[in-house]
Design a protein around this motif. Structure first.
Motif, PDB file in Angstrom:
ATOM      1  N   ASN A 204     -13.890  18.331  30.810  1.00 39.59           N
ATOM      2  CA  ASN A 204     -15.202  18.214  30.275  1.00 39.59           C
ATOM      3  C   ASN A 204     -15.725  16.882  29.926  1.00 39.59           C
ATOM      4  OD1 ASN A 204     -15.344  21.090  29.934  1.00 39.59           O
ATOM      5  ND2 ASN A 204     -14.197  21.002  28.085  1.00 39.59           N
ATOM      6  N   MET A 205     -15.358  16.191  31.260  1.00 34.10           N
ATOM      7  CA  MET A 205     -15.857  14.665  31.148  1.00 34.10           C
ATOM      8  C   MET A 205     -17.063  14.370  31.403  1.00 34.10           C
ATOM      9  SD  MET A 205     -12.676  13.195  33.650  1.00 34.10           S
ATOM     10  CE  MET A 205     -13.644  11.702  33.756  1.00 34.10           C
ATOM     11  N   ALA A 206     -18.006  15.406  31.848  1.00 37.00           N
ATOM     12  CA  ALA A 206     -19.249  15.696  32.150  1.00 37.00           C
ATOM     13  C   ALA A 206     -19.794  16.724  32.689  1.00 37.00           C
ATOM     14  CB  ALA A 206     -20.054  14.185  33.002  1.00 37.00           C
ATOM     15  N   ARG A 207     -21.316  17.238  32.419  1.00 30.22           N
ATOM     16  CA  ARG A 207     -21.704  18.605  33.208  1.00 30.22           C
ATOM     17  C   ARG A 207     -22.654  18.098  34.056  1.00 30.22           C
ATOM     18  NH1 ARG A 207     -24.543  21.537  29.729  1.00 30.22           N
ATOM     19  NH2 ARG A 207     -24.980  19.787  28.442  1.00 30.22           N
ATOM     20  N   PHE A 208     -22.836  18.787  35.154  1.00 39.04           N
ATOM     21  CA  PHE A 208     -23.838  18.531  36.191  1.00 39.04           C
ATOM     22  C   PHE A 208     -24.443  19.676  36.640  1.00 39.04           C
ATOM     23  CE2 PHE A 208     -20.615  15.009  36.700  1.00 39.04           C
ATOM     24  CZ  PHE A 208     -20.997  14.294  37.141  1.00 39.04           C
ATOM     25  N   VAL A 209     -25.589  19.352  37.097  1.00 39.47           N
ATOM     26  CA  VAL A 209     -26.308  20.375  38.040  1.00 39.47           C
ATOM     27  C   VAL A 209     -26.450  19.845  39.423  1.00 39.47           C
ATOM     28  CG1 VAL A 209     -28.655  19.544  37.346  1.00 39.47           C
ATOM     29  CG2 VAL A 209     -28.322  21.845  38.192  1.00 39.47           C
ATOM     30  N   SER A 210     -26.152  20.541  40.295  1.00 40.80           N
ATOM     31  CA  SER A 210     -26.319  20.197  41.851  1.00 40.80           C
ATOM     32  C   SER A 210     -27.282  20.994  42.435  1.00 40.80           C
ATOM     33  CB  SER A 210     -24.776  20.833  42.389  1.00 40.80           C
ATOM     34  OG  SER A 210     -24.925  20.339  43.830  1.00 40.80           O
ATOM     35  N   ILE A 211     -28.110  20.140  43.003  1.00 41.80           N
ATOM     36  CA  ILE A 211     -29.414  20.673  43.470  1.00 41.80           C
ATOM     37  C   ILE A 211     -29.490  20.295  45.087  1.00 41.80           C
ATOM     38  CG2 ILE A 211     -32.013  20.536  43.692  1.00 41.80           C
ATOM     39  CD1 ILE A 211     -31.746  19.107  40.813  1.00 41.80           C
ATOM     40  N   TYR A 212     -29.212  21.437  45.747  1.00 46.70           N
ATOM     41  CA  TYR A 212     -29.259  21.313  47.120  1.00 46.70           C
ATOM     42  C   TYR A 212     -30.607  21.444  47.846  1.00 46.70           C
ATOM     43  CZ  TYR A 212     -27.230  22.227  52.007  1.00 46.70           C
ATOM     44  OH  TYR A 212     -27.219  22.514  53.305  1.00 46.70           O
ATOM     45  N   PHE A 213     -31.039  20.570  48.454  1.00 45.62           N
ATOM     46  CA  PHE A 213     -32.762  20.723  49.047  1.00 45.62           C
ATOM     47  C   PHE A 213     -32.683  20.147  50.320  1.00 45.62           C
ATOM     48  CE2 PHE A 213     -32.307  16.582  46.939  1.00 45.62           C
ATOM     49  CZ  PHE A 213     -33.028  15.890  47.541  1.00 45.62           C
ATOM     50  N   ARG A 214     -33.712  20.594  50.979  1.00 53.76           N
ATOM     51  CA  ARG A 214     -34.255  20.006  52.299  1.00 53.76           C
ATOM     52  C   ARG A 214     -35.744  19.206  51.988  1.00 53.76           C
ATOM     53  NH1 ARG A 214     -34.150  24.422  54.797  1.00 53.76           N
ATOM     54  NH2 ARG A 214     -32.062  23.837  56.087  1.00 53.76           N
TER      55      ARG A 214
END
Length: 549
Positions: A204-214
């Motif tokens: 639990n070093m960091a939490r991310f949101v991954s946004i895959y976009f064009r």
């Protein structure tokens, strides 16, 4: 009851590599993967040079060159305050085309990084890697690959593993009896959970949101040049932005602030905030993930093995996770073949943990160190863009620090420089160990290290001469390896002798004879009058004492 030598749980990059390695070795195996199609989210963005060397043996490398960032694009990396702010540092590496041109020019230092491997990092999404591996695996007659199937449970005894697999479309349950089970089923591994194997390290070093976009106009929306990765450092934008093609497909990994959940983030607004303007874009997919630096305490429990994310969880800083997992598969694959075919004893499989566990710990800690250093410079706000002497001084100080962080990208020392020091199946030669530098690889044929690459012709690497089994490189010029060939045949050990007449290779390998393992690691090197029988007994595990249960 299905009976098969090896059952593989999980069919992402590591599970597919495990099936590819066994199938290439003509060992029947059954792979089950819950997804019917490859995960479309790119996730990992860099195939390391060592991984490409493995893929070269299967021809998969050729399928990846034009699937990501075009080979003629600059391989530049930017650390910026934001995409509408200032650049603090840039690292320029060779593109694939520049790499080939530099090699062909004949003026480059033959010990420079471009000569450490036939490859640098190949920037391509993990989904393309998995599609290429899947296509290859499906050509292998001895691999039964079942997509849309899941491992539901298993139990093991002294002779093997009995498992239940389910077809997710029909609900049909089938029983599988295998000699071995390999858990390549990811960070939430069912196999690891059932084994109750603990993990050690940092969670639990960091939490991310991954946004895959064009975003077709993305490159016109900012003032920086083409980059493979941008690292936004201002705290409200902190994370990394990955380029998947010529500049239209992107993934923005945004570090979540305290108190925020991933589904609190409006993905379009997050990208627009980073750019400082609204531009047309299409959000393709959004996924949450958490950074860890964890390694299982045991890679093997009886007849069950763990590999990839089931064995180690990474931060992505350095691009080491998938590449370490593929290394697990290659290492385990040849040992499973050796035991199943009967030319090595079962205790050879104990060396999978002995050799790979230290690499897992080393690599997860290296990725964590990269993350810690990067995160430490992501704690600033508007002062990072201030147009005054304090802003200038801050940017100058951070620029100097970022030069020391370039190992997050220039990581050939990690990818190529791992070594198996404590293994019982390599024969030490008493030479000093080179430094284990994350950035700089020292080419060496010291036993326990990767057999170093050198171009024998403009198109032929010495790696291309290695057989799927043991390879004896004979630099004597007097066919000294023939006696080894006879000895190996009498012992039932598959061995190929390659006579090498190349002055540069002879200097690099620095011995009359060099024995290379099936995983392209050096097992032994020495003089032509060495004890071939004793050495072959050692490197096949026949001289080992089985570990206590």
């Amino acid at each position: 009851m299905i009976e098969i030598p090896v059952l593989i749980a999980g069919g992402a990059s590591v599970g597919l590599s495990m099936a590819a390695e066994l199938g290439w070795r003509k060992i029947p195996c059954l792979l089950v993967e819950q997804r019917r199609e490859v995960n479309p989210h790119p996730r990992a963005n860099a195939v390391g040079n060592r991984t490409m060397e493995y893929f070269r043996r299967w021809g998969v490398d050729q399928k990846l060159f034009n699937k990501g960032v075009p080979p003629d694009y600059p391989a530049d990396y930017y650390w910026v305050s934001s995409m509408h702010g200032r650049a603090l540092h840039r690292l320029s590496m060779l593109s694939y085309e520049q790499l080939v041109q530099a090699r062909n020019s004949g003026v480059a230092d033959p010990m420079a990084e471009m000569y450490w491997s036939p490859y640098l990092k190949t920037i391509v999404g993990q989904q393309h890697v998995e599609r290429a591996l899947k296509e290859y695996v499906q050509t292998l007659e001895c691999v039964d690959s079942r997509f849309g199937w899941a491992l539901r449970d298993f139990e093991q005894d002294a002779e093997g593993v009995t498992a239940q697999i389910e077809c997710l479309q029909t609900g049909k349950i089938e029983q599988v009896r295998s000699r071995y089970l390999v858990g390549c089923d990811g960070g939430r591994s069912l196999v690891r959970t059932r084994l109750n194997v603990p993990m050690s390290g940092r969670s639990n070093m960091a939490r991310f949101v991954s946004i895959y976009f064009r975003c077709p106009d993305f490159m016109e929306a900012h003032s920086f040049g083409h980059g493979n990765i941008y690292f936004p450092l201002r705290k409200e934008y902190s994370g990394f932005l990955l380029n998947w093609d010529g500049g239209t497909l992107w993934t923005y990994h945004l570090i979540l602030p305290e108190g925020k959940e991933w589904n609190d983030i409006d993905p379009s607004q997050a990208v627009w905030a980073l750019l400082g303007k609204e531009v047309p874009l299409e959000v393709i997919e959004v996924q949450p993930w958490t950074a860890h630096a964890l390694t299982v305490d045991q890679y093997r429990v009886g007849n069950v093995f763990l590999a990839g994310d089931a064995a180690h969880k990474f931060t992505p800083t350095g691009g080491l996770g998938m590449n370490t997992g593929v290394g697990d598969a290659i290492e385990l694959g040849w040992k499973l073949e050796a035991v199943i075919r009967g030319w090595a004893p079962p205790c050879l499989l104990d060396t999978y943990h002995i050799e790979r566990h230290p690499v897992g710990v080393r690599n997860t800690m290296e990725a964590a160190d990269n993350f810690d250093k990067l995160y430490s410079v992501m704690q600033y706000g508007p002062e990072l863009d201030a147009d005054d002497e304090h802003g200038e001084a801050l940017r100058k100080a951070l620029g100097e620090e970022l030069q020391r962080q370039e190992k997050i990208l220039a990581s050939s020392g990690v990818l190529l420089g791992y070594r198996y020091n404590a293994t019982p199946i390599c024969v030490p030669d008493g030479t000093p160990e080179p430094p284990d530098d994350p950035r700089r690889y020292v080419p060496t044929a010291r036993p326990g290290h990767r057999a170093p690459h050198i171009w024998l012709t403009p198109d032929t690497s010495i790696l291309d001469l290695f057989s799927p089994h043991f390879t004896l490189l004979d630099f004597t010029g007097r066919q000294a390896g023939r006696q080894w060939e006879k000895q190996a045949t009498s012992m039932g050990v598959p061995l190929t002798v390659r006579e090498i007449d190349h002055a540069g290779a002879k200097r690099l390998y620095d011995a009359e004879l060099v024995l290379v393992r099936p995983d392209m690691m050096v097992a032994w090197r020495g003089a032509s009058d060495a004890d071939a029988q004793g050495i072959l007994q050692t490197v096949t595990g026949r001289a080992m004492q089985p570990l206590a249960a």
